[in-house]
Design a protein around this motif. Structure first.
Motif, mmCIF file in Angstrom:
data_model
loop_
_atom_site.group_PDB
_atom_site.id
_atom_site.type_symbol
_atom_site.label_atom_id
_atom_site.label_comp_id
_atom_site.label_asym_id
_atom_site.label_seq_id
_atom_site.Cartn_x
_atom_site.Cartn_y
_atom_site.Cartn_z
ATOM 1 N N LEU A 281 14.569 -8.710 10.596
ATOM 2 C CA LEU A 281 13.249 -9.248 10.281
ATOM 3 C C LEU A 281 12.314 -8.847 11.415
ATOM 4 O O LEU A 281 12.616 -9.074 12.589
ATOM 5 C CB LEU A 281 13.300 -10.766 10.144
ATOM 6 C CG LEU A 281 11.981 -11.500 9.866
ATOM 7 C CD1 LEU A 281 12.235 -12.748 9.035
ATOM 8 C CD2 LEU A 281 11.246 -11.897 11.159
ATOM 9 N N VAL A 282 11.187 -8.234 11.050
ATOM 10 C CA VAL A 282 10.151 -7.866 12.019
ATOM 11 C C VAL A 282 8.896 -8.643 11.663
ATOM 12 O O VAL A 282 8.463 -8.657 10.505
ATOM 13 C CB VAL A 282 9.866 -6.354 11.991
ATOM 14 C CG1 VAL A 282 8.767 -6.002 12.993
ATOM 15 C CG2 VAL A 282 11.139 -5.565 12.288
ATOM 16 N N THR B 224 17.315 -5.573 4.648
ATOM 17 C CA THR B 224 18.265 -6.616 4.272
ATOM 18 C C THR B 224 19.680 -6.123 4.567
ATOM 19 O O THR B 224 19.905 -4.945 4.843
ATOM 20 C CB THR B 224 18.154 -6.941 2.779
ATOM 21 O OG1 THR B 224 18.535 -5.765 2.021
ATOM 22 C CG2 THR B 224 16.743 -7.351 2.401
ATOM 23 N N PHE B 225 20.637 -7.048 4.477
ATOM 24 C CA PHE B 225 22.037 -6.662 4.651
ATOM 25 C C PHE B 225 22.446 -5.618 3.616
ATOM 26 O O PHE B 225 23.136 -4.643 3.941
ATOM 27 C CB PHE B 225 22.949 -7.883 4.528
ATOM 28 C CG PHE B 225 23.191 -8.580 5.829
ATOM 29 C CD1 PHE B 225 23.783 -7.919 6.892
ATOM 30 C CD2 PHE B 225 22.838 -9.904 5.995
ATOM 31 C CE1 PHE B 225 24.006 -8.553 8.099
ATOM 32 C CE2 PHE B 225 23.052 -10.546 7.195
ATOM 33 C CZ PHE B 225 23.640 -9.874 8.244
ATOM 34 N N LEU C 208 11.661 -8.440 3.473
ATOM 35 C CA LEU C 208 12.402 -7.514 4.340
ATOM 36 C C LEU C 208 12.667 -6.201 3.610
ATOM 37 O O LEU C 208 12.509 -5.109 4.173
ATOM 38 C CB LEU C 208 13.727 -8.139 4.785
ATOM 39 C CG LEU C 208 13.673 -9.472 5.537
ATOM 40 C CD1 LEU C 208 15.057 -9.841 6.043
ATOM 41 C CD2 LEU C 208 12.683 -9.411 6.685
ATOM 42 N N LYS C 209 13.087 -6.307 2.368
ATOM 43 C CA LYS C 209 13.402 -5.124 1.561
ATOM 44 C C LYS C 209 12.184 -4.233 1.374
ATOM 45 O O LYS C 209 12.248 -3.009 1.548
ATOM 46 C CB LYS C 209 13.956 -5.573 0.210
ATOM 47 C CG LYS C 209 14.404 -4.446 -0.695
ATOM 48 C CD LYS C 209 14.988 -4.996 -1.993
ATOM 49 C CE LYS C 209 15.440 -3.877 -2.919
ATOM 50 N NZ LYS C 209 16.018 -4.414 -4.183
ATOM 51 N N GLU C 210 11.066 -4.860 1.042
ATOM 52 C CA GLU C 210 9.849 -4.101 0.766
ATOM 53 C C GLU C 210 9.180 -3.584 2.033
ATOM 54 O O GLU C 210 8.361 -2.665 1.975
ATOM 55 C CB GLU C 210 8.877 -4.976 -0.034
ATOM 56 C CG GLU C 210 9.403 -5.298 -1.434
ATOM 57 C CD GLU C 210 8.679 -6.479 -2.084
ATOM 58 O OE1 GLU C 210 7.616 -6.883 -1.548
ATOM 59 O OE2 GLU C 210 9.195 -7.006 -3.092
ATOM 60 N N GLY C 211 9.558 -4.146 3.191
ATOM 61 C CA GLY C 211 8.944 -3.711 4.452
ATOM 62 C C GLY C 211 9.730 -2.652 5.193
ATOM 63 O O GLY C 211 9.401 -2.322 6.344
ATOM 64 N N LYS C 212 10.775 -2.109 4.558
ATOM 65 C CA LYS C 212 11.641 -1.164 5.274
ATOM 66 C C LYS C 212 10.897 0.073 5.759
ATOM 67 O O LYS C 212 11.054 0.493 6.908
ATOM 68 C CB LYS C 212 12.821 -0.759 4.382
ATOM 69 C CG LYS C 212 13.830 0.136 5.113
ATOM 70 C CD LYS C 212 15.092 0.359 4.330
ATOM 71 C CE LYS C 212 16.094 1.149 5.172
ATOM 72 N NZ LYS C 212 17.350 1.400 4.464
#
Length: 393
Positions: free
Chosen positions: A295-296, A328-329, A317-321
């Motif tokens: 998480l950032v 995500t894991f 998290l997924k959309e911010g990669k």
């Protein structure tokens, strides 16, 4: 009664060193010694026998006396003791000696003396960015034995090598030992140099720190003091035994009374810089590596914390990669599978959402097959052109 050190032969310590050498030789992480059982070690994540010799009740007590000496009465009083044991110049061990129904047991966790880096650990490089954050809260989470302390050490080591800071660590016990580089590093061990985490953290605020490492946020008082330290201009690093970023935020807020939770959400949203959550997974070559959720901090994460919408954090998290380098894991597991580091079975076994990850892996495999087919057809066309060219010549 105090231990008479002069009466000890330290033969049991010699045996211990033999088994610790054996553990290191097999790249093991933990040595388990139990009265009434044979010596065992955790190697590549599994408990295996290292000897057929059974440790007797008397030998267990003798080993505890040899290792603890004047602290043996502390074991008798508290029923367990934490300390570090140095095997040689390359390896140290974090140790917990404790009583159980058959006598004395002990667990020795390997601590390499060489300082880890994010690169050497194979962790996502975005973690290095947390080293440059001037203030705030960075948490490393995961179950026991997932490598939290080692990840924190890589962050502290980088700050020590690159920045002129005053770093204070509060640990139980001290594991990695830092030599002053560009930074000044003071390390305090609970029990030996400090009473407890909360008291030591309060004291640290009067010791002109830039960076404070708190080995574990175990109670409400420590969490509140750590957040206060982050609010007042310090970078605070710590750990929690939570499985992912969503649970970490929920755990922190949930530890406070209902009347305080809105205040804590506001505080957490303003100071939280990042969360690194880890799970160890088996690699195809029989070793282990970390799958990491990251998480950032960004405006969307702040809003989700303030509004109590923890369930939306995985999607954020997924959309911010691509933009923030969060993940995500399941994204981490897919990446490890894609580079051939772990098998499909291991990825699915460790997934947060097994069905979603299975679909993602199937899509990835199908896309890879299509790419291979396209490349093969392109090569055939090029070959045909070569043949036509030769005929024309």
């Amino acid at each position: 009664m105090p231990v008479d050190v002069s009466s000890l032969t330290f033969e049991m310590t010699k045996k211990l060193k033999f088994y610790l050498d054996k553990l290191v030789e097999h790249n093991g992480s933990d040595l388990h010694i139990k009265s009434g059982a044979n010596i065992r070690g955790r190697i590549h994540g599994e408990i295996v026998s290292l000897s057929s010799e059974v440790l007797s009740y008397e030998d267990g007590l003798t080993l505890a006396k040899e290792l603890l000496r004047s602290r043996f009465d502390e074991l008798v009083k508290n029923k367990n003791v934490d300390f570090t044991f140095k095997l040689n110049d390359r390896y140290r061990f974090r140790v917990n000696i404790f009583f159980q129904v058959d006598g004395v047991s002990g667990v020795f966790r390997t601590i390499p003396t060489s300082m880890p880096t994010v690169e050497s650990l194979g962790l996502p490089l975005v973690i290095n960015n947390f080293c440059d954050v001037p203030r705030g809260l960075v948490l490393v989470t995961g179950p026991t034995g997932s490598g939290k302390t080692t990840t924190l050490a890589s962050i502290i080591n980088r700050i020590n090598l690159t920045q002129k800071k005053h770093i204070i660590t509060i640990e139980d016990p001290v594991e990695f030992v830092y030599k002053d580089q560009k930074s000044l590093v003071n390390q305090r061990a609970i029990g030996q140099d400090a009473i407890d985490f909360a008291d030591s953290l309060r004291a640290a605020l009067r010791e002109d720190p830039d960076v404070i490492l708190v080995g574990e946020m175990r109670d409400l008082e420590t969490i509140e003091t750590a957040m206060h330290a982050a609010e007042t201009g310090h970078l605070v690093l710590s750990t929690l035994h939570t499985v992912d970023a969503k649970e970490t935020i929920g755990r922190i807020v949930g530890m406070f009374p209902g009347s305080e939770q809105n205040r804590i959400k506001m505080s957490l949203a303003s100071v939280l810089q990042g969360i690194v959550s880890q799970r160890l997974v088996k690699t195809v070559d029989g070793g282990r590596c970390a799958a990491v959720e990251i998480l950032v901090r960004n405006s969307r994460i702040e809003s989700l914390i303030l509004d109590g919408r923890d369930n939306e954090i995985p999607d954020a998290l997924k959309e911010g990669k691509d933009v923030y380098k969060s993940q995500t894991f399941d994204q981490a597991l897919l990446d490890l599978y894609a580079i051939g580091k772990i098998s499909k079975e291991e990825a699915l076994k460790s997934a947060t959402s097994r069905n979603d990850l299975a679909m993602a892996i199937d899509f990835y495999d199908a896309s890879k097959e299509v790419s291979k087919k396209d490349l093969k057809e392109k090569n055939y066309i090029e070959d045909d052109k070569d043949i036509i060219g030769l005929k024309q010549k």
